[in-house]
Write a protein that holds these residues in place. Structure first.
Motif, PDB file in Angstrom:
ATOM      1  N   GLN A   1       0.856  -1.194   0.000  1.00 57.87           N
ATOM      2  CA  GLN A   1       0.000   0.000   0.000  1.00 57.87           C
ATOM      3  C   GLN A   1       0.891   1.242   0.000  1.00 57.87           C
ATOM      4  O   GLN A   1       1.659   1.481   0.935  1.00 57.87           O
ATOM      5  N   TRP A   2       0.759   2.037  -1.048  1.00 57.10           N
ATOM      6  CA  TRP A   2       1.631   3.207  -1.163  1.00 57.10           C
ATOM      7  C   TRP A   2       1.335   4.227  -0.069  1.00 57.10           C
ATOM      8  O   TRP A   2       2.228   4.954   0.368  1.00 57.10           O
ATOM      9  N   GLU A   3       0.077   4.280   0.398  1.00 56.11           N
ATOM     10  CA  GLU A   3      -0.250   5.240   1.448  1.00 56.11           C
ATOM     11  C   GLU A   3       0.514   4.935   2.730  1.00 56.11           C
ATOM     12  O   GLU A   3       1.037   5.841   3.397  1.00 56.11           O
ATOM     13  N   ALA A   4       0.606   3.638   3.093  1.00 57.52           N
ATOM     14  CA  ALA A   4       1.316   3.259   4.320  1.00 57.52           C
ATOM     15  C   ALA A   4       2.808   3.556   4.187  1.00 57.52           C
ATOM     16  O   ALA A   4       3.450   4.050   5.127  1.00 57.52           O
ATOM     17  N   VAL A   5       3.386   3.257   3.000  1.00 54.91           N
ATOM     18  CA  VAL A   5       4.808   3.526   2.781  1.00 54.91           C
ATOM     19  C   VAL A   5       5.081   5.032   2.842  1.00 54.91           C
ATOM     20  O   VAL A   5       6.049   5.486   3.472  1.00 54.91           O
ATOM     21  N   ALA A   6       4.218   5.831   2.220  1.00 61.09           N
ATOM     22  CA  ALA A   6       4.407   7.282   2.211  1.00 61.09           C
ATOM     23  C   ALA A   6       4.277   7.861   3.610  1.00 61.09           C
ATOM     24  O   ALA A   6       5.058   8.746   4.013  1.00 61.09           O
ATOM     25  N   PHE A   7       3.314   7.374   4.399  1.00 65.90           N
ATOM     26  CA  PHE A   7       3.115   7.905   5.757  1.00 65.90           C
ATOM     27  C   PHE A   7       4.325   7.599   6.642  1.00 65.90           C
ATOM     28  O   PHE A   7       4.840   8.478   7.345  1.00 65.90           O
ATOM     29  N   ALA A   8       4.805   6.337   6.608  1.00 62.90           N
ATOM     30  CA  ALA A   8       5.940   5.966   7.450  1.00 62.90           C
ATOM     31  C   ALA A   8       7.195   6.735   7.038  1.00 62.90           C
ATOM     32  O   ALA A   8       7.990   7.155   7.897  1.00 62.90           O
ATOM     33  N   SER A   9       7.381   6.969   5.739  1.00 60.15           N
ATOM     34  CA  SER A   9       8.549   7.722   5.268  1.00 60.15           C
ATOM     35  C   SER A   9       8.455   9.188   5.687  1.00 60.15           C
ATOM     36  O   SER A   9       9.443   9.799   6.138  1.00 60.15           O
ATOM     37  N   ALA A  10       7.257   9.769   5.546  1.00 58.07           N
ATOM     38  CA  ALA A  10       7.072  11.176   5.907  1.00 58.07           C
ATOM     39  C   ALA A  10       7.305  11.402   7.403  1.00 58.07           C
ATOM     40  O   ALA A  10       7.868  12.428   7.817  1.00 58.07           O
ATOM     41  N   LEU A  11       6.901  10.433   8.228  1.00 58.03           N
ATOM     42  CA  LEU A  11       7.107  10.553   9.669  1.00 58.03           C
ATOM     43  C   LEU A  11       8.603  10.586  10.000  1.00 58.03           C
ATOM     44  O   LEU A  11       9.067  11.396  10.820  1.00 58.03           O
ATOM     45  N   LEU A  12       9.389   9.725   9.346  1.00 54.78           N
ATOM     46  CA  LEU A  12      10.829   9.720   9.582  1.00 54.78           C
ATOM     47  C   LEU A  12      11.482  11.018   9.110  1.00 54.78           C
ATOM     48  O   LEU A  12      12.372  11.560   9.775  1.00 54.78           O
ATOM     49  N   LEU A  13      11.027  11.527   7.960  1.00 50.08           N
ATOM     50  CA  LEU A  13      11.594  12.789   7.452  1.00 50.08           C
ATOM     51  C   LEU A  13      11.283  13.952   8.392  1.00 50.08           C
ATOM     52  O   LEU A  13      12.124  14.826   8.638  1.00 50.08           O
ATOM     53  N   LEU A  14      10.067  13.962   8.938  1.00 44.16           N
ATOM     54  CA  LEU A  14       9.688  15.014   9.866  1.00 44.16           C
ATOM     55  C   LEU A  14      10.570  14.973  11.124  1.00 44.16           C
ATOM     56  O   LEU A  14      11.064  16.013  11.595  1.00 44.16           O
ATOM     57  N   LEU A  15      10.799  13.789  11.653  1.00 44.54           N
ATOM     58  CA  LEU A  15      11.638  13.653  12.842  1.00 44.54           C
ATOM     59  C   LEU A  15      13.098  13.999  12.541  1.00 44.54           C
ATOM     60  O   LEU A  15      13.817  14.518  13.404  1.00 44.54           O
ATOM     61  N   ALA A  16      13.531  13.718  11.296  1.00 42.89           N
ATOM     62  CA  ALA A  16      14.893  14.106  10.915  1.00 42.89           C
ATOM     63  C   ALA A  16      15.047  15.615  10.881  1.00 42.89           C
ATOM     64  O   ALA A  16      16.059  16.173  11.313  1.00 42.89           O
ATOM     65  N   VAL A  17      14.014  16.302  10.404  1.00 45.89           N
ATOM     66  CA  VAL A  17      14.048  17.769  10.361  1.00 45.89           C
ATOM     67  C   VAL A  17      14.045  18.340  11.773  1.00 45.89           C
ATOM     68  O   VAL A  17      14.704  19.349  12.069  1.00 45.89           O
ATOM     69  N   LEU A  18      13.356  17.661  12.701  1.00 45.67           N
ATOM     70  CA  LEU A  18      13.252  18.154  14.073  1.00 45.67           C
ATOM     71  C   LEU A  18      14.519  17.879  14.890  1.00 45.67           C
ATOM     72  O   LEU A  18      14.615  18.347  16.020  1.00 45.67           O
ATOM     73  N   GLY A  19      15.436  17.087  14.349  1.00 47.46           N
ATOM     74  CA  GLY A  19      16.680  16.879  15.085  1.00 47.46           C
ATOM     75  C   GLY A  19      17.239  15.484  15.049  1.00 47.46           C
ATOM     76  O   GLY A  19      18.422  15.276  15.323  1.00 47.46           O
ATOM     77  N   ALA A  20      16.418  14.477  14.674  1.00 44.02           N
ATOM     78  CA  ALA A  20      16.887  13.082  14.632  1.00 44.02           C
ATOM     79  C   ALA A  20      17.355  12.751  13.222  1.00 44.02           C
ATOM     80  O   ALA A  20      16.824  11.852  12.550  1.00 44.02           O
ATOM     81  N   SER A  21      18.367  13.485  12.762  1.00 46.78           N
ATOM     82  CA  SER A  21      18.820  13.312  11.379  1.00 46.78           C
ATOM     83  C   SER A  21      19.449  11.951  11.130  1.00 46.78           C
ATOM     84  O   SER A  21      19.585  11.518   9.978  1.00 46.78           O
ATOM     85  N   TRP A  22      19.847  11.268  12.187  1.00 47.85           N
ATOM     86  CA  TRP A  22      20.462   9.949  12.040  1.00 47.85           C
ATOM     87  C   TRP A  22      19.490   8.886  11.532  1.00 47.85           C
ATOM     88  O   TRP A  22      19.911   7.836  11.018  1.00 47.85           O
ATOM     89  N   ASP A  23      18.155   9.145  11.659  1.00 44.74           N
ATOM     90  CA  ASP A  23      17.193   8.088  11.326  1.00 44.74           C
ATOM     91  C   ASP A  23      17.124   7.794   9.834  1.00 44.74           C
ATOM     92  O   ASP A  23      16.623   6.750   9.411  1.00 44.74           O
ATOM     93  N   VAL A  24      17.616   8.699   8.974  1.00 43.96           N
ATOM     94  CA  VAL A  24      17.538   8.457   7.528  1.00 43.96           C
ATOM     95  C   VAL A  24      18.484   7.330   7.114  1.00 43.96           C
ATOM     96  O   VAL A  24      18.245   6.674   6.088  1.00 43.96           O
ATOM     97  N   HIS A  25      19.549   7.079   7.861  1.00 38.34           N
ATOM     98  CA  HIS A  25      20.521   6.055   7.469  1.00 38.34           C
ATOM     99  C   HIS A  25      19.959   4.640   7.645  1.00 38.34           C
ATOM    100  O   HIS A  25      19.998   3.845   6.697  1.00 38.34           O
ATOM    101  N   PRO A  26      19.446   4.292   8.825  1.00 39.04           N
ATOM    102  CA  PRO A  26      18.833   2.953   8.911  1.00 39.04           C
ATOM    103  C   PRO A  26      17.602   2.828   8.018  1.00 39.04           C
ATOM    104  O   PRO A  26      17.332   1.752   7.482  1.00 39.04           O
ATOM    105  N   ALA A  27      16.849   3.932   7.842  1.00 36.01           N
ATOM    106  CA  ALA A  27      15.684   3.871   6.961  1.00 36.01           C
ATOM    107  C   ALA A  27      16.109   3.611   5.527  1.00 36.01           C
ATOM    108  O   ALA A  27      15.453   2.857   4.791  1.00 36.01           O
ATOM    109  N   ALA A  28      17.236   4.213   5.100  1.00 33.96           N
ATOM    110  CA  ALA A  28      17.738   3.975   3.753  1.00 33.96           C
ATOM    111  C   ALA A  28      18.134   2.514   3.569  1.00 33.96           C
ATOM    112  O   ALA A  28      17.869   1.901   2.528  1.00 33.96           O
ATOM    113  N   GLY A  29      18.771   1.917   4.567  1.00 33.24           N
ATOM    114  CA  GLY A  29      19.116   0.500   4.481  1.00 33.24           C
ATOM    115  C   GLY A  29      17.882  -0.383   4.373  1.00 33.24           C
ATOM    116  O   GLY A  29      17.866  -1.362   3.616  1.00 33.24           O
ATOM    117  N   MET A  30      16.833  -0.045   5.137  1.00 33.78           N
ATOM    118  CA  MET A  30      15.582  -0.815   5.037  1.00 33.78           C
ATOM    119  C   MET A  30      14.979  -0.697   3.649  1.00 33.78           C
ATOM    120  O   MET A  30      14.444  -1.679   3.098  1.00 33.78           O
TER     121      MET A  30
END
Length: 314
Positions: free
Chosen positions: A30-59
Motif C-alpha cells: 500500500q503506497w499510502e502506508a509507505v508514504a506515511f511511514a517515510s514522511a514521519l521519519l523525514l519530519l523527525l529528521a528535520v526536528l533533530g533526529a537526522s540519524w534516522d535516515v541512514h537505517p531507513a535507507a538501508g531498510m
C-alpha cells in the motif's frame, strides 16, 4: 530544544520500528502506508533526529531487493512511493544510498530486458500468428465463425489453411477424462470417500460386464447398475463438493451429521446395492451350474454305475 531532542530521538526509534513493520509486511503493498511511514521519519529528521535516515535507507534497499524483482506490477505504486522517499532520504544525508540503488536499478533493467527478449524468441520459434493463438490469448478462432448461422459450405472451403497445419474447425476435441479418476485425485474429497469411489468404480464395472456376458442387457439389474455408476454416485459427490470447504467436514447438517458423514453413508448404501446385484448374478450363475450338474449326473451317472457293475460280474 533539549526537551524536544529528548522526545524526538525516542520517537525516531519507534518510527523506524513502524517503518520496518510497514515495508516487510502486507502493508508494504500500500503506497499510502509507505508514504506515511517515510514522511514521519523525514519530519523527525528535520526536528533533530537526522540519524534516522541512514537505517531507513538501508531498510528501503532491502525492500527494493525483495519487492522489485518479483511480481512488481501489482505493487508499483508502493515502489514508486519508496523511490520518492529514497530521494528525500538522500537529500537528508543518506547520499551513500545512490550507489547500491543505481546498481539494483541496472540489475532490474537487465533482468526485464532478458525476460522480454526470451518471450519474443519463444513466440518467434513457435511460429504462431495471432490468428493461430488460442482465443483466451487474444487469437481469432475460425471454429467459432464456422459454427455461426449463415456461414455456408463455400465459405468453409474458402478458409485458408497453412500447409502441415490442422484446420482449427476440424481439430479433434480432447477425450473426456473418466470422472472417477478425477475424483480419486481430488484432494477436496475425504480419504475414505475416495476409497469408496475406487470400490464403486470397480464393482459397477464388474457388474455391467458380467450382466453383459449373461445377455441381460436392458434388464432391471443392468439399468440399476448403470444408474448407480452414472447418476446416483455423481449426484452424491457433486452435492458434497458444493458445500463450503471450511464447513463441509465440521458443521452438522442433520442429526449431528456433517457433509462428510452424509457422503460416506450414501456411498455405503450404493456399495451395498452393487454388492446385492453381484450376489444375485452369482446366485443365478450358480443355479445354472447346478442345473447342468444334475443333467450330467442323470445323463452319465447311471451308465457309469452300470459299467462298474458289469466289471464286477466279469
Amino acid at each position: 530544544m533539549e526537551a524536544i531532542a529528548w522526545i524526538v530521538h525516542p520517537a525516531a526509534g519507534m518510527a523506524l520500528v513502524l517503518f520496518a513493520s510497514v515495508l516487510f509486511s502486507g502493508r508494504g503493498r500500500q503506497w499510502e502506508a509507505v508514504a506515511f511511514a517515510s514522511a514521519l521519519l523525514l519530519l523527525l529528521a528535520v526536528l533533530g533526529a537526522s540519524w534516522d535516515v541512514h537505517p531507513a535507507a538501508g531498510m528501503l534497499l532491502g525492500y527494493f531487493g525483495s519487492a522489485a524483482y518479483g511480481n512488481w506490477q501489482k505493487r508499483w505504486p508502493a515502489l514508486l512511493a519508496a523511490l520518492v522517499a529514497s530521494g528525500l532520504f538522500m537529500l537528508g544525508g543518506a547520499g551513500w544510498m545512490i550507489y547500491p540503488l543505481a546498481i539494483m536499478g541496472l540489475i532490474w533493467l537487465f533482468a526485464a530486458a532478458a525476460s522480454f527478449i526470451g518471450r519474443s524468441e519463444k513466440s518467434f520459434e513457435s511460429g504462431q500468428t495471432p490468428a493461430e493463438l488460442p482465443e483466451h490469448a487474444g487469437g481469432f478462432s475460425f471454429g467459432s465463425l464456422l459454427g455461426q448461422k449463415g456461414f455456408g459450405e463455400k465459405e468453409k472451403e474458402a478458409v485458408p489453411v497453412s500447409p502441415g497445419k490442422v484446420p482449427l474447425a476440424k481439430a479433434a476435441a480432447p477425450a473426456e477424462t473418466d470422472q472417477y479418476t478425477d475424483w480419486m485425485r481430488d484432494s477436496r474429497l475425504p480419504g475414505e470417500a475416495r476409497a469408496q469411489l475406487i470400490a464403486l468404480n470397480l464393482r459397477t464395472k464388474e457388474a455391467l460386464k458380467h450382466l453383459h456376458e449373461l445377455g441381460q442387457q436392458g434388464s432391471e439389474a443392468e439399468y440399476l447398475s448403470r444408474a448407480i455408476r452414472e447418476e446416483y454416485v455423481p449426484t452424491a459427490v457433486n452435492a458434497y463438493l458444493k458445500l463450503p470447504r471450511t464447513r463441509a467436514d465440521t458443521a452438522p447438517i442433520q442429526d449431528g451429521k456433517t457433509g462428510r458423514d452424509l457422503l460416506r453413508g450414501q456411498l455405503d448404501l450404493l456399495l451395498d446395492a452393487v454388492q446385492d446385484i453381484l450376489d444375485t448374478t452369482l446366485a443365478a450363475g450358480g443355479r445354472e451350474m447346478l442345473t447342468h450338474q444334475r443333467f450330467l449326473q442323470d445323463r452319465f451317472g447311471k451308465s457309469a454305475e452300470a459299467g462298474k457293475a458289469d466289471d464286477l460280474k466279469v
